[in-house]
Design a protein around this motif. Structure first.
Motif, short mmCIF file in Angstrom:
data_model
loop_
_atom_site.label_atom_id
_atom_site.label_comp_id
_atom_site.label_asym_id
_atom_site.label_seq_id
_atom_site.Cartn_x
_atom_site.Cartn_y
_atom_site.Cartn_z
N GLU A 236 0.83 -1.20 0.00
CA GLU A 236 0.00 0.00 0.00
C GLU A 236 0.87 1.26 0.00
O GLU A 236 0.55 2.24 -0.68
CB GLU A 236 -0.93 -0.01 1.22
N GLU B 238 3.85 1.49 -1.30
CA GLU B 238 4.40 1.59 -2.66
C GLU B 238 3.35 2.08 -3.65
O GLU B 238 3.65 2.86 -4.55
CB GLU B 238 4.97 0.24 -3.08
N ALA B 239 2.10 1.64 -3.47
CA ALA B 239 1.03 2.08 -4.38
C ALA B 239 0.78 3.58 -4.23
O ALA B 239 0.58 4.29 -5.22
CB ALA B 239 -0.26 1.31 -4.08
N GLY C 111 3.96 5.35 -5.57
CA GLY C 111 4.15 5.13 -6.99
C GLY C 111 5.49 4.52 -7.34
O GLY C 111 5.81 4.36 -8.51
#
Length: 197
Positions: free
Chosen positions: A105, A107-108, A111
């Motif tokens: 999450e 990293e999401a 980006g």
């Protein structure tokens, strides 16, 4: 005698001798269930207000600390300054605002992938801790902030984190928004030029 009742003095002594911040339930374990711990904490908070040390609540736990305006007196002459990388600052902010959050999450939201070292640095500083596993396939580990994080940044709880309006008022979001608006304007101009062709 300083005018404090024996019960209040017992709570004061317990907090003074504690190695770490204590929750009201932990204080009651020491002083007994017959003591109104919440009332005693309120009296002590008022009693120490404006003094060289003060009683503060951080993450639902109470402890004594040096008054913020006097902290410089107790700092050593030579401070070791450890600057966090931009990735670490972004990761810490994501954890603080979205906890508990998994590595995927984080990293999401960012980006980009984060290196394992980034989380290690934040855990070594005592600002981030593992917060259990998410009950989904793979059971990923989640991360959350600590009481040390709250203490370091002078927050009583995560609710004290600045909101978007606070960040705008401080001028921290204006350059980003201006850039996004400019990019949006350029995109609109390009789209209208394409339509004309």
């Amino acid at each position: 005698m300083n005018g404090l009742s024996d019960h209040v003095r017992a709570v004061e002594a317990t907090l003074f001798a504690a190695e770490a911040p204590l929750s009201p339930a932990e204080i009651a374990d020491y002083v007994g269930e017959h003591v109104d711990v919440a009332q005693a904490l309120a009296e002590l908070h008022a009693h120490y207000s404006g003094r060289g040390i003060e009683l503060v609540e951080r993450g639902k736990a109470w402890h004594f600390q040096t008054a913020p305006d006097l902290a410089h007196i107790l700092r050593p002459e030579r401070e070791e300054s450890r600057r966090l990388s931009r990735a670490a600052v972004e990761t810490l902010a994501i954890i603080a605002y979205h906890e508990p959050v998994t590595r995927a999450e984080i990293e999401a939201i960012r980006g980009v992938q984060i290196s394992k070292g980034t989380l290690d640095v934040l855990m070594e500083a005592g600002w981030v801790r593992p917060a259990g596993r998410r009950e989904v396939p793979g059971r990923p580990l989640t991360f959350a902030t600590t009481a040390t994080f709250l203490q370091h940044f002078g927050l009583s709880s995560r609710r004290d984190l600045p909101g978007i309006d606070d960040l705008k008022a401080a001028g921290l979001l204006d350059p980003i928004e201006a850039a996004l608006e400019q990019m949006g304007g350029e995109q609109l101009e390009l789209e209208s030029a394409d339509e004309e062709d």
